[in-house]
Design a protein around this motif. Structure first.
Motif, mmCIF file in Angstrom:
data_model
loop_
_atom_site.group_PDB
_atom_site.id
_atom_site.type_symbol
_atom_site.label_atom_id
_atom_site.label_comp_id
_atom_site.label_asym_id
_atom_site.label_seq_id
_atom_site.Cartn_x
_atom_site.Cartn_y
_atom_site.Cartn_z
ATOM 1 N N TYR A 21 5.148 -0.196 3.651
ATOM 2 C CA TYR A 21 4.403 0.659 2.728
ATOM 3 C C TYR A 21 5.295 1.045 1.555
ATOM 4 C CZ TYR A 21 0.938 0.903 6.369
ATOM 5 O OH TYR A 21 -0.009 0.568 7.299
ATOM 6 N N ALA A 22 4.688 1.257 0.406
ATOM 7 C CA ALA A 22 5.435 1.622 -0.792
ATOM 8 C C ALA A 22 5.721 3.114 -0.804
ATOM 9 C CB ALA A 22 4.638 1.237 -2.035
ATOM 10 N N ALA A 23 6.913 3.462 -1.258
ATOM 11 C CA ALA A 23 7.266 4.876 -1.417
ATOM 12 C C ALA A 23 6.377 5.477 -2.503
ATOM 13 C CB ALA A 23 8.739 5.004 -1.791
ATOM 14 N N CYS A 24 6.178 6.793 -2.424
ATOM 15 C CA CYS A 24 5.313 7.492 -3.364
ATOM 16 C C CYS A 24 5.868 8.898 -3.564
ATOM 17 C CB CYS A 24 3.881 7.534 -2.834
ATOM 18 S SG CYS A 24 3.788 8.204 -1.150
ATOM 19 N N GLN A 25 5.282 9.631 -4.475
ATOM 20 C CA GLN A 25 5.754 10.986 -4.739
ATOM 21 C C GLN A 25 4.699 12.004 -4.330
ATOM 22 O OE1 GLN A 25 6.975 10.813 -8.889
ATOM 23 N NE2 GLN A 25 9.085 10.733 -8.160
ATOM 24 N N LEU A 26 5.177 13.092 -3.725
ATOM 25 C CA LEU A 26 4.334 14.217 -3.322
ATOM 26 C C LEU A 26 4.845 15.472 -4.010
ATOM 27 C CD1 LEU A 26 4.145 13.471 0.506
ATOM 28 C CD2 LEU A 26 2.345 13.112 -1.188
ATOM 29 N N PRO A 48 0.833 -1.208 0.000
ATOM 30 C CA PRO A 48 0.000 0.000 0.000
ATOM 31 C C PRO A 48 0.867 1.258 0.000
ATOM 32 C CG PRO A 48 -0.529 -1.436 1.872
ATOM 33 C CD PRO A 48 0.665 -2.016 1.189
ATOM 34 N N SER A 49 0.382 2.299 -0.607
ATOM 35 C CA SER A 49 1.121 3.560 -0.726
ATOM 36 C C SER A 49 1.225 4.280 0.610
ATOM 37 C CB SER A 49 0.424 4.476 -1.733
ATOM 38 O OG SER A 49 1.006 5.759 -1.710
ATOM 39 N N ALA A 50 2.429 4.760 0.912
ATOM 40 C CA ALA A 50 2.647 5.553 2.127
ATOM 41 C C ALA A 50 1.903 6.880 2.066
ATOM 42 C CB ALA A 50 4.143 5.804 2.318
ATOM 43 N N CYS A 51 1.524 7.328 0.869
ATOM 44 C CA CYS A 51 0.848 8.622 0.714
ATOM 45 C C CYS A 51 -0.620 8.593 1.141
ATOM 46 C CB CYS A 51 0.952 9.100 -0.737
ATOM 47 S SG CYS A 51 2.609 9.688 -1.158
ATOM 48 N N ARG A 52 -1.209 7.414 1.229
ATOM 49 C CA ARG A 52 -2.607 7.341 1.658
ATOM 50 C C ARG A 52 -2.702 7.747 3.129
ATOM 51 N NH1 ARG A 52 -6.543 6.346 -2.128
ATOM 52 N NH2 ARG A 52 -7.708 5.660 -0.346
ATOM 53 N N PRO A 53 -3.709 8.523 3.520
ATOM 54 C CA PRO A 53 -3.795 9.037 4.900
ATOM 55 C C PRO A 53 -3.699 7.978 5.996
ATOM 56 C CG PRO A 53 -5.364 10.168 3.524
ATOM 57 C CD PRO A 53 -4.778 9.061 2.677
ATOM 58 N N ALA A 54 -4.244 6.808 5.787
ATOM 59 C CA ALA A 54 -4.207 5.775 6.826
ATOM 60 C C ALA A 54 -2.828 5.146 6.975
ATOM 61 C CB ALA A 54 -5.234 4.691 6.508
ATOM 62 N N ASN A 55 -1.918 5.425 6.047
ATOM 63 C CA ASN A 55 -0.635 4.730 6.023
ATOM 64 C C ASN A 55 0.559 5.567 6.474
ATOM 65 O OD1 ASN A 55 -2.203 2.698 4.998
ATOM 66 N ND2 ASN A 55 -1.598 3.042 2.894
ATOM 67 N N HIS A 56 0.304 6.731 7.052
ATOM 68 C CA HIS A 56 1.409 7.532 7.573
ATOM 69 C C HIS A 56 0.985 8.254 8.852
ATOM 70 C CE1 HIS A 56 -0.557 10.377 4.644
ATOM 71 N NE2 HIS A 56 -0.518 11.159 5.705
ATOM 72 N N LEU A 57 1.986 8.717 9.577
ATOM 73 C CA LEU A 57 1.767 9.504 10.790
ATOM 74 C C LEU A 57 2.243 10.922 10.535
ATOM 75 C CD1 LEU A 57 3.129 6.992 13.447
ATOM 76 C CD2 LEU A 57 0.741 7.439 12.849
ATOM 77 N N ALA A 58 1.585 11.899 11.156
ATOM 78 C CA ALA A 58 1.970 13.300 10.994
ATOM 79 C C ALA A 58 1.991 13.969 12.365
ATOM 80 C CB ALA A 58 1.000 14.010 10.057
#
Length: 167
Positions: free
Chosen positions: A70-75, A36-46
């Motif tokens: 989680y998979a790396a993604c681009q922002l 799953p993508s790290a960019c999805r809200p459920a997959n990262h902490l802020a």
């Protein structure tokens, strides 16, 4: 030459083939499964922390981290739809954005990113403890709303900087 195929021999051969085949199928599924993508809200902490002040502004850093698996993604650019709250009550402060909105950064496990909340230091600040926002990829917004928590302040004229690499 005559083969002796007793029912026990045939059953043992079939069982060995099934075990070997299941192991191969399981390994292939894990190797081909997309994380799953790290960019999805459920997959990262802020998390929000105070940063160095500049002339006329107070700064707060929002750091995003993703766990292994989680998979790396681009922002790209500044988050959109930024809203602030204090103890669950929405604040009437809306944020603009500043900086290079086209710069692309990679985010994922072991590759944290951050963005800046720049607040005018004019005495009209209010306390906040939560920011919600939508991250942007090079091709548009990432579905869903991310949440960051921490003690900070906002005021009219608050602006959000672009996502940058590092914590």
């Amino acid at each position: 030459m005559r083969l002796n195929r007793t029912p026990a021999t045939v059953a043992a051969a079939l069982a060995l083939a099934a075990v070997a085949g299941a192991g191969t199928a399981r390994a292939a599924a894990v190797d081909n499964a997309a994380a799953p993508s790290a960019c999805r809200p459920a997959n990262h902490l802020a998390k929000i922390t105070r940063d160095r002040a500049s002339s006329g502004h107070v700064h707060f850093r929002v750091t995003l981290t993703a766990a292994n698996g989680y998979a790396a993604c681009q922002l790209a650019g500044s988050p959109t739809g930024v809203a602030f709250a204090h103890h669950g009550s929405a604040l009437a402060v809306r944020a603009g954005r500043y900086g290079d909105q086209g710069a692309v950064v990679t985010f994922g496990p072991g590759r944290p990113v951050h963005f800046d909340i720049q607040v005018p230091n004019d005495g009209h600040r209010v306390r906040a403890d939560e920011a919600t926002f939508t991250l942007r990829a090079p091709g548009g917004e990432i579905p869903g709303t991310s949440v960051a928590e921490g003690s900070f302040e906002v005021a009219p004229g608050t602006i959000i900087g672009p996502v940058r690499p590092g914590a």
